[in-house]
Design an enzyme around this catalytic site. Structure first.
Site, PDB file in Angstrom:
ATOM      1  N   ARG A   1     -26.419 -26.095  19.243  1.00 37.56           N
ATOM      2  CA  ARG A   1     -27.886 -26.163  19.404  1.00 37.56           C
ATOM      3  C   ARG A   1     -28.433 -25.142  20.400  1.00 37.56           C
ATOM      4  O   ARG A   1     -29.511 -25.323  20.961  1.00 37.56           O
ATOM      5  CB  ARG A   1     -28.340 -27.569  19.796  1.00 37.56           C
ATOM      6  CG  ARG A   1     -27.955 -28.585  18.753  1.00 37.56           C
ATOM      7  CD  ARG A   1     -28.748 -29.850  18.847  1.00 37.56           C
ATOM      8  NE  ARG A   1     -28.265 -30.738  17.821  1.00 37.56           N
ATOM      9  CZ  ARG A   1     -27.185 -31.499  17.958  1.00 37.56           C
ATOM     10  NH1 ARG A   1     -26.492 -31.474  19.080  1.00 37.56           N
ATOM     11  NH2 ARG A   1     -26.796 -32.265  16.969  1.00 37.56           N
TER      12      ARG A   1
ATOM     13  N   GLU B   1     -46.344 -15.062  16.543  1.00 34.33           N
ATOM     14  CA  GLU B   1     -47.018 -14.285  15.508  1.00 34.33           C
ATOM     15  C   GLU B   1     -48.179 -14.993  14.832  1.00 34.33           C
ATOM     16  O   GLU B   1     -48.144 -15.311  13.639  1.00 34.33           O
ATOM     17  CB  GLU B   1     -45.995 -13.829  14.445  1.00 34.33           C
ATOM     18  CG  GLU B   1     -46.594 -12.801  13.501  1.00 34.33           C
ATOM     19  CD  GLU B   1     -45.545 -11.946  12.822  1.00 34.33           C
ATOM     20  OE1 GLU B   1     -44.361 -12.100  13.114  1.00 34.33           O
ATOM     21  OE2 GLU B   1     -45.954 -11.114  12.005  1.00 34.33           O
TER      22      GLU B   1
ATOM     23  N   ARG C   1     -49.683 -10.176  17.494  1.00 34.04           N
ATOM     24  CA  ARG C   1     -48.391  -9.630  17.088  1.00 34.04           C
ATOM     25  C   ARG C   1     -48.475  -8.903  15.745  1.00 34.04           C
ATOM     26  O   ARG C   1     -47.659  -8.042  15.436  1.00 34.04           O
ATOM     27  CB  ARG C   1     -47.354 -10.771  17.034  1.00 34.04           C
ATOM     28  CG  ARG C   1     -45.912 -10.287  16.955  1.00 34.04           C
ATOM     29  CD  ARG C   1     -44.921 -11.405  17.279  1.00 34.04           C
ATOM     30  NE  ARG C   1     -43.554 -10.945  17.110  1.00 34.04           N
ATOM     31  CZ  ARG C   1     -42.505 -11.484  17.726  1.00 34.04           C
ATOM     32  NH1 ARG C   1     -42.641 -12.484  18.557  1.00 34.04           N
ATOM     33  NH2 ARG C   1     -41.294 -11.015  17.521  1.00 34.04           N
TER      34      ARG C   1
ATOM     35  N   LYS D   1     -36.918 -12.744  17.931  1.00 36.94           N
ATOM     36  CA  LYS D   1     -36.739 -13.128  16.521  1.00 36.94           C
ATOM     37  C   LYS D   1     -35.284 -12.897  16.126  1.00 36.94           C
ATOM     38  O   LYS D   1     -34.760 -11.796  16.313  1.00 36.94           O
ATOM     39  CB  LYS D   1     -37.618 -12.260  15.624  1.00 36.94           C
ATOM     40  CG  LYS D   1     -39.044 -12.712  15.506  1.00 36.94           C
ATOM     41  CD  LYS D   1     -39.675 -11.946  14.342  1.00 36.94           C
ATOM     42  CE  LYS D   1     -41.154 -12.182  14.237  1.00 36.94           C
ATOM     43  NZ  LYS D   1     -41.750 -11.364  13.167  1.00 36.94           N
TER      44      LYS D   1
ATOM     45  N   LYS E   1     -43.973  -3.365  22.730  1.00 42.77           N
ATOM     46  CA  LYS E   1     -43.505  -4.537  21.978  1.00 42.77           C
ATOM     47  C   LYS E   1     -43.495  -5.775  22.873  1.00 42.77           C
ATOM     48  O   LYS E   1     -43.946  -6.848  22.471  1.00 42.77           O
ATOM     49  CB  LYS E   1     -42.123  -4.280  21.387  1.00 42.77           C
ATOM     50  CG  LYS E   1     -41.522  -5.540  20.752  1.00 42.77           C
ATOM     51  CD  LYS E   1     -41.108  -5.412  19.321  1.00 42.77           C
ATOM     52  CE  LYS E   1     -40.845  -6.777  18.701  1.00 42.77           C
ATOM     53  NZ  LYS E   1     -39.733  -6.830  17.806  1.00 42.77           N
TER      54      LYS E   1
ATOM     55  N   ASN F   1     -47.277  -4.668  12.706  1.00 39.67           N
ATOM     56  CA  ASN F   1     -47.024  -4.400  11.286  1.00 39.67           C
ATOM     57  C   ASN F   1     -47.721  -3.137  10.791  1.00 39.67           C
ATOM     58  O   ASN F   1     -47.725  -2.883   9.583  1.00 39.67           O
ATOM     59  CB  ASN F   1     -47.483  -5.585  10.432  1.00 39.67           C
ATOM     60  CG  ASN F   1     -46.594  -6.786  10.650  1.00 39.67           C
ATOM     61  OD1 ASN F   1     -45.419  -6.634  10.970  1.00 39.67           O
ATOM     62  ND2 ASN F   1     -47.157  -7.973  10.525  1.00 39.67           N
TER      63      ASN F   1
ATOM     64  N   HIS G   1     -35.581   1.931   6.627  1.00 37.96           N
ATOM     65  CA  HIS G   1     -36.788   1.171   6.961  1.00 37.96           C
ATOM     66  C   HIS G   1     -37.865   2.045   7.639  1.00 37.96           C
ATOM     67  O   HIS G   1     -39.026   2.054   7.231  1.00 37.96           O
ATOM     68  CB  HIS G   1     -36.411  -0.024   7.836  1.00 37.96           C
ATOM     69  CG  HIS G   1     -37.584  -0.779   8.353  1.00 37.96           C
ATOM     70  ND1 HIS G   1     -38.392  -1.536   7.530  1.00 37.96           N
ATOM     71  CD2 HIS G   1     -38.121  -0.877   9.600  1.00 37.96           C
ATOM     72  CE1 HIS G   1     -39.357  -2.075   8.262  1.00 37.96           C
ATOM     73  NE2 HIS G   1     -39.220  -1.690   9.515  1.00 37.96           N
TER      74      HIS G   1
ATOM     75  N   HIS H   1     -46.362  -1.265   7.869  1.00 35.56           N
ATOM     76  CA  HIS H   1     -45.348  -2.097   7.229  1.00 35.56           C
ATOM     77  C   HIS H   1     -45.799  -2.709   5.914  1.00 35.56           C
ATOM     78  O   HIS H   1     -44.959  -3.108   5.113  1.00 35.56           O
ATOM     79  CB  HIS H   1     -44.887  -3.200   8.189  1.00 35.56           C
ATOM     80  CG  HIS H   1     -43.934  -2.693   9.237  1.00 35.56           C
ATOM     81  ND1 HIS H   1     -44.292  -1.732  10.148  1.00 35.56           N
ATOM     82  CD2 HIS H   1     -42.642  -2.997   9.509  1.00 35.56           C
ATOM     83  CE1 HIS H   1     -43.266  -1.470  10.940  1.00 35.56           C
ATOM     84  NE2 HIS H   1     -42.250  -2.219  10.573  1.00 35.56           N
TER      85      HIS H   1
HETATM   86  N1  LIG Z   1     -35.556  -9.167  15.183  1.00 35.87           N
HETATM   87  C1  LIG Z   1     -36.493  -8.265  15.068  1.00 35.87           C
HETATM   88  O1  LIG Z   1     -37.573  -8.391  15.645  1.00 35.87           O
HETATM   89  C2  LIG Z   1     -36.224  -7.035  14.252  1.00 35.87           C
HETATM   90  C3  LIG Z   1     -37.065  -5.922  14.374  1.00 35.87           C
HETATM   91  C4  LIG Z   1     -36.746  -4.765  13.653  1.00 35.87           C
HETATM   92  C5  LIG Z   1     -35.632  -4.750  12.819  1.00 35.87           C
HETATM   93  N2  LIG Z   1     -34.848  -5.861  12.707  1.00 35.87           N
HETATM   94  C6  LIG Z   1     -33.675  -5.870  11.827  1.00 35.87           C
HETATM   95  O2  LIG Z   1     -32.778  -4.848  12.225  1.00 35.87           O
HETATM   96  C7  LIG Z   1     -31.987  -4.484  11.107  1.00 35.87           C
HETATM   97  C8  LIG Z   1     -31.846  -2.982  11.068  1.00 35.87           C
HETATM   98  O3  LIG Z   1     -31.213  -2.553  12.242  1.00 35.87           O
HETATM   99  P1  LIG Z   1     -30.546  -1.114  12.367  1.00 35.87           P
HETATM  100  O4  LIG Z   1     -31.474  -0.110  11.808  1.00 35.87           O
HETATM  101  O5  LIG Z   1     -30.102  -0.987  13.764  1.00 35.87           O
HETATM  102  O6  LIG Z   1     -29.339  -1.172  11.322  1.00 35.87           O
HETATM  103  P2  LIG Z   1     -27.763  -1.515  11.491  1.00 35.87           P
HETATM  104  O7  LIG Z   1     -27.563  -2.562  12.485  1.00 35.87           O
HETATM  105  O8  LIG Z   1     -27.241  -1.763  10.121  1.00 35.87           O
HETATM  106  O9  LIG Z   1     -27.169  -0.157  12.030  1.00 35.87           O
HETATM  107  C9  LIG Z   1     -27.292   1.013  11.257  1.00 35.87           C
HETATM  108  C10 LIG Z   1     -25.992   1.809  11.227  1.00 35.87           C
HETATM  109  O10 LIG Z   1     -25.776   2.403  12.490  1.00 35.87           O
HETATM  110  C11 LIG Z   1     -24.416   2.215  12.914  1.00 35.87           C
HETATM  111  N3  LIG Z   1     -24.432   2.239  14.373  1.00 35.87           N
HETATM  112  C12 LIG Z   1     -24.975   1.325  15.209  1.00 35.87           C
HETATM  113  N4  LIG Z   1     -24.921   1.775  16.473  1.00 35.87           N
HETATM  114  C13 LIG Z   1     -24.322   2.977  16.443  1.00 35.87           C
HETATM  115  C14 LIG Z   1     -24.008   3.951  17.434  1.00 35.87           C
HETATM  116  N5  LIG Z   1     -24.367   3.800  18.714  1.00 35.87           N
HETATM  117  N6  LIG Z   1     -23.368   5.074  17.034  1.00 35.87           N
HETATM  118  C15 LIG Z   1     -23.047   5.275  15.742  1.00 35.87           C
HETATM  119  N7  LIG Z   1     -23.344   4.411  14.757  1.00 35.87           N
HETATM  120  C16 LIG Z   1     -23.983   3.275  15.114  1.00 35.87           C
HETATM  121  C17 LIG Z   1     -24.017   0.939  12.292  1.00 35.87           C
HETATM  122  O11 LIG Z   1     -22.613   0.878  12.130  1.00 35.87           O
HETATM  123  C18 LIG Z   1     -24.741   0.987  10.937  1.00 35.87           C
HETATM  124  O12 LIG Z   1     -23.970   1.685  10.009  1.00 35.87           O
HETATM  125  C19 LIG Z   1     -32.673  -5.054   9.880  1.00 35.87           C
HETATM  126  O13 LIG Z   1     -31.915  -6.121   9.375  1.00 35.87           O
HETATM  127  C20 LIG Z   1     -34.015  -5.548  10.406  1.00 35.87           C
HETATM  128  O14 LIG Z   1     -34.477  -6.687   9.701  1.00 35.87           O
HETATM  129  C21 LIG Z   1     -35.133  -6.991  13.409  1.00 35.87           C
HETATM  130 ZN   LIG Z   2     -40.231  -2.138  11.324  1.00 35.56          ZN
END
Ligand SMILES: NC(=O)c1ccc[n+]([C@@H]2O[C@H](COP(=O)([O-])OP(=O)(O)OC[C@H]3O[C@@H](n4cnc5c(N)ncnc54)[C@H](O)[C@@H]3O)[C@@H](O)[C@H]2O)c1
Ligand SMILES: [Zn+2]
Length: 344
Positions: free
Chosen positions: A103, A219, A223, A125, A209, A227, A247, A230
């Protein structure tokens, strides 16, 4: 900075450092695992490493369940903590794991991508995807701390790195004119990963942020300005089955479309819209939008942020100020989408 994470954890929990379960991916571990382990070791923080794959398909309940089973096997209890060490996929999944496990146990975020450093790790989030859609299962779980080391970005693939920059530019447009101007002027240096400028950019974006999210944690109002870009961005991602754009690239096209709309409805001056579009394209080239405008247009209404059939657009008013508009005429939206599509 990464070298001092162990010491910082000690400071965070002065009475006793929790047993720390580091959730990371093989890729991140290969580049930076040793540095983190050394830091934990030197500060006498007891830790274990749990691996998960990263990339969007890994962000699902099965991954979280698998990690939770590992936590049980390793005797994690309510006094333990999770340390999420990776991009947004690791951060969202490990954050959700921490929110659920017994939990809720503390999570510490050590983000390693641009997206994770200035966006995903901030705001609390967490969650995973379902077959039916992205981020449909989740929880709000604020991290106990977020440690950001821009140097970690040096190993990121160039396209991945560049794509994250559009979210920083977004922060500038919605709330920080100085950040926008800095990014507008210094695109060349930032794209070449100038450490000083990247640190400034990340700090300013995190501030935007964090301010927005703390004013509106769940949100309901403010917040939503995050977007910007987006609405059309998500439609482009889903119209291309998440394969054509990263993205941030989809958001970049979305910001351009939002500027077309803002100009058409008189939300901002034409030269403001043009300035934002030029700044966005300065971080290009963007993959072309080769899907049909009609397809993108239809997808807009299936976004989970459509409220009672009404589509909301975040539109720039001036650099650093936006407003949310719910009654953009359909033909204005259609025209803006057509303008970013190559075929129409
Ligand atoms: N919680 C939130 O508020 C929030 C906000 C924005 C995005 N997100 C989420 O984040 C995700 C996308 O995150 P992302 O773009 O970081 O993608 P990811 O976590 O898949 O990383 C992208 C790639 O980068 C590589 N990588 C990571 N760090 C590295 C480093 N230092 N050196 C070399 N390679 C590295 C990883 O192995 C992967 O192949 C999505 O699922 C999205 O929904 C969440
Ligand atoms: Zn975004």
């Amino acid at each position: 900075m990464l070298v001092s994470v162990g010491r910082e954890i000690r400071r965070l929990f002065p009475r006793q450092a929790p047993r720390t379960y580091v959730v990371t991916s093989p890729n991140v571990r290969r580049y930076w695992g040793q540095t983190l382990e050394k830091s934990l070791h030197r500060a006498s923080v007891r830790y274990s490493i749990l691996e998960m794959q990263d990339g969007e398909p890994a962000k699902r309940l099965a991954t979280v369940e698998h990690l939770a089973e590992q936590l049980v096997r390793e005797h994690a209890d309510r006094s333990s903590a999770v340390l999420a060490f990776g991009g947004g996929v690791v951060g969202d999944s490990a954050g959700f794991l921490a929110a659920m496990y017994m939990r809720g146990i503390p999570v510490i975020q050590v983000p390693t991508t641009v997206v994770a450093q200035l966006d995903a790790s901030i705001g609390g989030k967490t969650g995973v995807n379902l077959q039916s859609g992205k981020n449909l299962v989740g929880a709000f779980h604020q991290p106990r701390a977020v440690f950001v080391d821009p140097e970690i970005l040096s190993t990121l693939e160039y396209r991945e790195f560049r794509s994250g920059l559009f979210e920083a530019l977004k922060c500038g447009v919605i709330r920080d004119g100085q950040l926008f101007e800095m990014m507008e002027k210094a695109a060349g240096q930032i794209l070449q990963r100038d450490q000083k400028l990247i640190s400034r950019m990340i700090t300013a974006s995190i501030r935007v942020k964090a301010e927005v999210v703390s004013a509106d944690e769940k949100e309901t109002g403010l917040r939503r300005i995050l977007n910007f870009g987006h609405t059309v961005g998500h439609a482009l991602e889903s119209a291309t089955l998440y394969s054509a754009f990263l993205h941030g690239e989809a958001v970049a096209w979305g910001m351009i479309a939002a500027c077309h709309i803002a100009e058409a409805v008189g939300a901002c001056k034409p030269n403001t819209a043009q300035r934002i579009r030029t700044a966005v394209l300065g971080y290009g080239p963007l993959p072309p939008v080769s899907c049909r405008a009609q397809e993108v247009f239809e997808r807009l209404w299936s976004d989970k942020k459509v409220v009672r059939g009404k589509l909301h657009f975040v539109l720039p008013r001036s650099i650093g100020r936006v407003k949310i508009v719910a009654d953009v005429p359909q033909d204005v939206i259609r025209l803006a989408v057509e303008r970013i599509c190559v075929h129409e």
